[in-house]
Design an enzyme around this catalytic site. Structure first.
Site, PDB file in Angstrom:
ATOM      1  CD  GLU A 172      -2.930  -1.147   2.373  1.00 15.77           C
ATOM      2  OE1 GLU A 172      -4.056  -1.875   2.053  1.00 15.77           O
ATOM      3  OE2 GLU A 172      -2.801  -0.461   3.349  1.00 15.77           O
ATOM      4  CD  GLU A 261      -4.000  -6.100   3.789  1.00 13.05           C
ATOM      5  OE1 GLU A 261      -2.654  -5.980   3.668  1.00 13.05           O
ATOM      6  OE2 GLU A 261      -4.664  -5.339   4.531  1.00 13.05           O
TER       7      GLU A 261
END
Length: 421
Positions: A172, A261
């Site tokens: 991320e 995820e």
């Protein structure tokens, strides 16, 4: 944030829960308002193939929460009765090398049970970073050292009997409030100039919300694309309308597309809440059908909101995942099927050789009867399993097929898997 040991207090999880709940409709509602199709027969077309499935799985992070026990490893990655059948384990690349050994035991057992292992870093070693107006970033003179750091982890795991399937550049990079930030240009530069030394597949960019402005530059740069093996993305708050990625379909030939995820729909409700857990079944369906993802990876494997409860038993959310993971195995191909034959009903289909697997989700409060046509199908019988408010991955009545046609009832608020051997 230093830790995710307490989900209720973790700032990132709190923000992400708000983001998810704010971006998506309430639990139990369809993700988008699909109009019922005039064609109610479900047509399965094995001759029209789609993506190859790489697997389903979840995350183990032994610094933030305790490791899976030996029994829980078998529940996660085994595929017998009362097991999830996961085929992917995701682990962190700790910035502190002294923690690397903590991830070995679960990874070794996952591999022994046939799973792939993906590793994702949250931060480089502190000596390689610097602060800037946007937070923390990898120093530009440390790109080569960071690539070596990642490869050192690959080699460490290899020397401990775990051949990583892939390693990510950064978890991320566009949600880096508590870890290292990367711009799209920085990721492109790293892929072009440094990632070639990494001795396994390389994943990028793992955007927290599948933001295409982070991955478009990779796809549009031939040199960077050549060094990216898997395009990884997270789906926190991502709308189903944003799941398709035409540019990847155009330029990503030979590359894999992983949803690496998510937790869904939130981290606040019990994973056994029903019919809320059916949201997971629909979300997986949309990731595979609308998004054409080849892998679907949950956040923590064992958590009160996750696929495995803290007592080590499969939750209702976990059962929804298992309706895919137990029977749609790595190497299976998704095939064309009538995806939304009527409102609140979601169908996906897969094949491996002559074996056909169909997963059907019914979010309606009443039972639904569906006629099916399997192109090229003869006479046979589908074994079936069902999860409802009162049943979990329960063997159900076999469904006979004659000349490629069969009919079946989906119980109210249920998910059902059909397998034709």
């Amino acid at each position: 944030m230093a830790s995710r040991s307490d989900d209720a207090r973790a700032p990132r999880l709190g923000r992400r829960s708000l983001l998810t709940l704010g971006a998506l409709p309430i639990i139990g509602a369809p993700l988008v308002a699909d109009a019922a199709s005039a064609q109610t027969t479900v047509l399965i077309q094995p001759s029209i193939g789609q993506q190859t499935i790489q697997g389903f799985g979840g995350m183990n992070h032994t610094v933030w929460i305790s490791d899976l026990t030996a029994a829980q490893r078998d529940t996660a990655f085994g595929n017998g009765a009362g097991q999830l059948g996961f085929s992917i384990l995701r682990i962190p690349v700790h910035e502190d090398r002294s923690n690397w050994s903590r991830e070995v035991a679960t990874a070794q057992r996952a591999v022994a049970l046939g799973a792939k292992v993906l590793a994702s870093p949250w931060n480089p070693p502190a000596s390689m970073t610097e602060t800037f107006s946007g937070g923390k970033r990898l120093r530009y003179d440390q790109y080569g050292a960071y690539a070596q750091h990642l490869n050192d982890f690959v080699v460490f795991m290899r020397n401990n009997g775990v051949e990583l399937y892939a390693i990510s550049v950064q978890n991320e990079p566009d949600y880096a409030h508590d870890w290292t930030a990367w711009t799209a240009a920085e990721i492109v530069r790293f892929l072009k100039e440094n990632s070639g030394v990494i001795s396994t597949r390389v994943m990028a960019p793992e955007s927290f919300q599948y933001r295409k402005n982070l991955s478009d530059p990779i796809l549009n740069d031939a040199a960077a694309l050549a060094n990216m093996d898997i395009l990884g993305a997270h789906l926190y708050g991502t709308q189903p309308a944003d799941f398709p990625y035409p540019l990847f379909q155009q330029k990503g030939a030979g590359k894999e597309l992983w949803m690496s995820e998510v937790y869904y729909p939130n981290s606040s409700d019990s994973a056994d809440l029903w019919p809320g857990a059916l949201d997971v079944g629909e979300h997986v369906h949309r990731a595979l059908v609308n998004g054409r993802f080849q892998a679907y990876i949950w956040w923590y494997i064992r958590r009160g909101y996750g696929p495995m409860r803290e007592d080590g038993q499969i939750s209702k959310r976990g059962a929804n995942l298992a309706h895919y993971s137990k029977w749609v195995r790595p190497g299976y191909q998704r095939i064309t099927a009538t995806a939304n034959p009527q409102s609140g009903v979601y169908i996906s289909a897969f094949k491996s050789g002559s074996r056909i697997v169909i997963v059907a989700v019914n979010k309606n409060a009443s039972a639904v009867y569906l006629p099916f046509t399997l192109e090229g199908g003869g006479t046979g019988s589908f074994a079936t399993w069902v999860t409802t408010s009162s049943q979990t991955l329960a063997a159900s009545n076999a469904v006979p097929m004659t000349n490629g046609s069969f009919g079946s009832q989906l119980p109210a608020q249920s998910i059902r898997t059909y397998v034709l051997n």
